[in-house]
Design a protein around this motif. Structure first.
Motif, PDB file in Angstrom:
ATOM      1  N   LEU A   1       5.079   3.710   2.481  1.00 59.88           N
ATOM      2  CA  LEU A   1       4.863   2.392   1.883  1.00 59.88           C
ATOM      3  C   LEU A   1       4.642   1.400   3.005  1.00 59.88           C
ATOM      4  O   LEU A   1       5.404   1.363   3.982  1.00 59.88           O
ATOM      5  CB  LEU A   1       6.071   1.977   1.041  1.00 59.88           C
ATOM      6  N   MET A   2       3.590   0.594   2.881  1.00 64.11           N
ATOM      7  CA  MET A   2       3.255  -0.408   3.882  1.00 64.11           C
ATOM      8  C   MET A   2       2.983  -1.739   3.206  1.00 64.11           C
ATOM      9  O   MET A   2       2.683  -1.796   2.006  1.00 64.11           O
ATOM     10  CB  MET A   2       1.995   0.008   4.662  1.00 64.11           C
TER      11      MET A   2
ATOM     12  N   VAL B   1       0.859  -1.183   0.000  1.00 62.35           N
ATOM     13  CA  VAL B   1       0.000   0.000   0.000  1.00 62.35           C
ATOM     14  C   VAL B   1       0.894   1.231   0.000  1.00 62.35           C
ATOM     15  O   VAL B   1       1.798   1.352   0.834  1.00 62.35           O
ATOM     16  CB  VAL B   1      -0.935   0.024   1.230  1.00 62.35           C
ATOM     17  N   LEU B   2       0.649   2.118  -0.935  1.00 62.74           N
ATOM     18  CA  LEU B   2       1.336   3.405  -0.995  1.00 62.74           C
ATOM     19  C   LEU B   2       0.315   4.492  -0.703  1.00 62.74           C
ATOM     20  O   LEU B   2      -0.728   4.560  -1.344  1.00 62.74           O
ATOM     21  CB  LEU B   2       1.978   3.628  -2.364  1.00 62.74           C
TER      22      LEU B   2
ATOM     23  N   PRO C   1      -0.862  -2.383  10.026  1.00 63.16           N
ATOM     24  CA  PRO C   1       0.015  -2.712   8.896  1.00 63.16           C
ATOM     25  C   PRO C   1       1.480  -2.420   9.216  1.00 63.16           C
ATOM     26  O   PRO C   1       1.793  -1.523  10.001  1.00 63.16           O
ATOM     27  CB  PRO C   1      -0.497  -1.786   7.777  1.00 63.16           C
ATOM     28  N   GLN C   2       2.371  -3.166   8.606  1.00 65.42           N
ATOM     29  CA  GLN C   2       3.803  -2.941   8.797  1.00 65.42           C
ATOM     30  C   GLN C   2       4.270  -1.799   7.906  1.00 65.42           C
ATOM     31  O   GLN C   2       4.089  -1.815   6.692  1.00 65.42           O
ATOM     32  CB  GLN C   2       4.598  -4.204   8.472  1.00 65.42           C
ATOM     33  N   LEU C   3       4.870  -0.801   8.521  1.00 61.44           N
ATOM     34  CA  LEU C   3       5.441   0.319   7.779  1.00 61.44           C
ATOM     35  C   LEU C   3       6.773  -0.118   7.182  1.00 61.44           C
ATOM     36  O   LEU C   3       7.656  -0.604   7.891  1.00 61.44           O
ATOM     37  CB  LEU C   3       5.642   1.516   8.703  1.00 61.44           C
ATOM     38  N   LEU C   4       6.936   0.080   5.858  1.00 64.85           N
ATOM     39  CA  LEU C   4       8.154  -0.344   5.163  1.00 64.85           C
ATOM     40  C   LEU C   4       9.082   0.812   4.836  1.00 64.85           C
ATOM     41  O   LEU C   4      10.280   0.609   4.657  1.00 64.85           O
ATOM     42  CB  LEU C   4       7.784  -1.090   3.876  1.00 64.85           C
ATOM     43  N   GLY C   5       8.536   2.022   4.731  1.00 66.01           N
ATOM     44  CA  GLY C   5       9.387   3.162   4.419  1.00 66.01           C
ATOM     45  C   GLY C   5       8.589   4.416   4.186  1.00 66.01           C
ATOM     46  O   GLY C   5       7.362   4.385   4.015  1.00 66.01           O
TER      47      GLY C   5
END
Length: 299
Positions: A94-95, A57-58, A83-87
């Motif tokens: 981005l998740m 997900v962006l 949700p896991q935050l990726l950046g």
């Protein structure tokens, strides 16, 4: 299934910092849309990206400070059912994509898991502690402005004043601040709470009340369906799962007051715009707010 996606066919720019996470190759992009009464047909600046077997997900923001606020909340929520935050980069985050349906039409199992997930967040930030007060100060200022719409509604104004005074001393927790059923995803086993942009340390009763107040047994008016029994199940189970909590009578009173605020929040537009057509939404919320006000003032 009530999650609405529409494929994006025009060129979609992805921040360079995210490409190493997403990977090379073709990426399909879908935009999230809403179909509830308030925002029917509204497209969000939130997108599902599909790259091979993995989905992301962006989410885009108008300003960096809005992005930073949600990033900060996700960092506080690490390891919890979110949700896991990726950046984060530019005005985006981005998740990981969370599989599941939202709870506009929940089963009892979905209600139970949603209650467990909310209680897990509240237990991570229990009542009775001191927390950052910036979001709370903004919340109180917003309530003070809201009270100004009730000049021609003395009964609602008096009951809202009771609610407002309680907010000045009520225990805080980490709140989503927009916990509508569309912001809880259930995959059959686990409920994940999404969309923390407006969150912060706020009165504990707010998320519980918002989750149940705007649903009706048949889904009329708001597009959210929830039986009275499911509402009771949710609020009862959240209370049972809390490790730090007020006395039962205080909890029930705080939920009642928070429910009044939720209903007046919807009515605020009509009170501030007397010429606005008072259709089904007003006709649903106004008598229920009035009945709540009478109950609050009587107790």
């Amino acid at each position: 299934m009530s999650i609405n996606l529409e494929k994006v066919r025009e060129t979609f720019e992805i921040p360079e910092a995210f490409k190493a996470i997403i990977g090379e190759g073709d990426i399909e992009v879908f935009r999230f849309f809403d179909d509830c009464v308030y925002d029917e047909g509204k497209g969000y600046n939130t997108y599902k990206l599909v790259s091979g077997s993995r989905s992301f997900v962006l989410k885009k923001y108008e300003a960096p400070e809005d992005r930073d606020a949600e990033v900060g909340h996700y960092r506080l929520l690490s390891g919890l059912p979110v949700p896991q935050l990726l950046g984060s980069a530019d005005c985006c985050i981005l998740m990981d994509y969370v599989e599941g349906d939202d709870l506009k039409f929940p089963t009892d199992v979905g209600i139970i898991e949603a209650a467990k997930s909310l209680a897990a967040v509240m237990n991570a930030y229990p009542m009775g502690r001191e927390y950052d007060g910036e979001r709370y100060k903004k919340y109180l200022a917003r309530l003070e402005r809201r009270s100004g719409c009730l000049g021609s509604e003395p009964e609602l104004a008096e009951a809202f004043a009771v609610f407002f005074e309680r907010q000045k001393e009520i225990p805080l927790t980490l709140s989503n601040a927009d916990l509508l059923p569309i912001n809880v995803l259930f995959n059959g086993k686990k409920a994940t709470i999404i969309d923390w942009e407006f969150g912060g340390f706020l009165p504990y009763a707010l998320d519980i009340a918002r989750f149940i107040v705007h649903s009706t047994p048949t889904g009329e008016v708001t597009s959210f369906r929830m039986s009275d029994e499911q509402k009771k199940l949710f609020s009862k189970l959240v209370y049972e799962k809390l490790q730090v909590k007020p006395e039962p009578a205080v909890y029930e009173r705080d939920l009642l007051l928070a429910e009044l605020n939720e209903r007046i929040e919807i009515l605020e537009y009509y009170f501030n715009e007397p010429s606005a057509e008072r259709g089904a939404v007003f006709e649903y919320y106004y008598p229920r707010a009035a009945a709540l006000a009478r109950k609050i003032l009587k107790d």
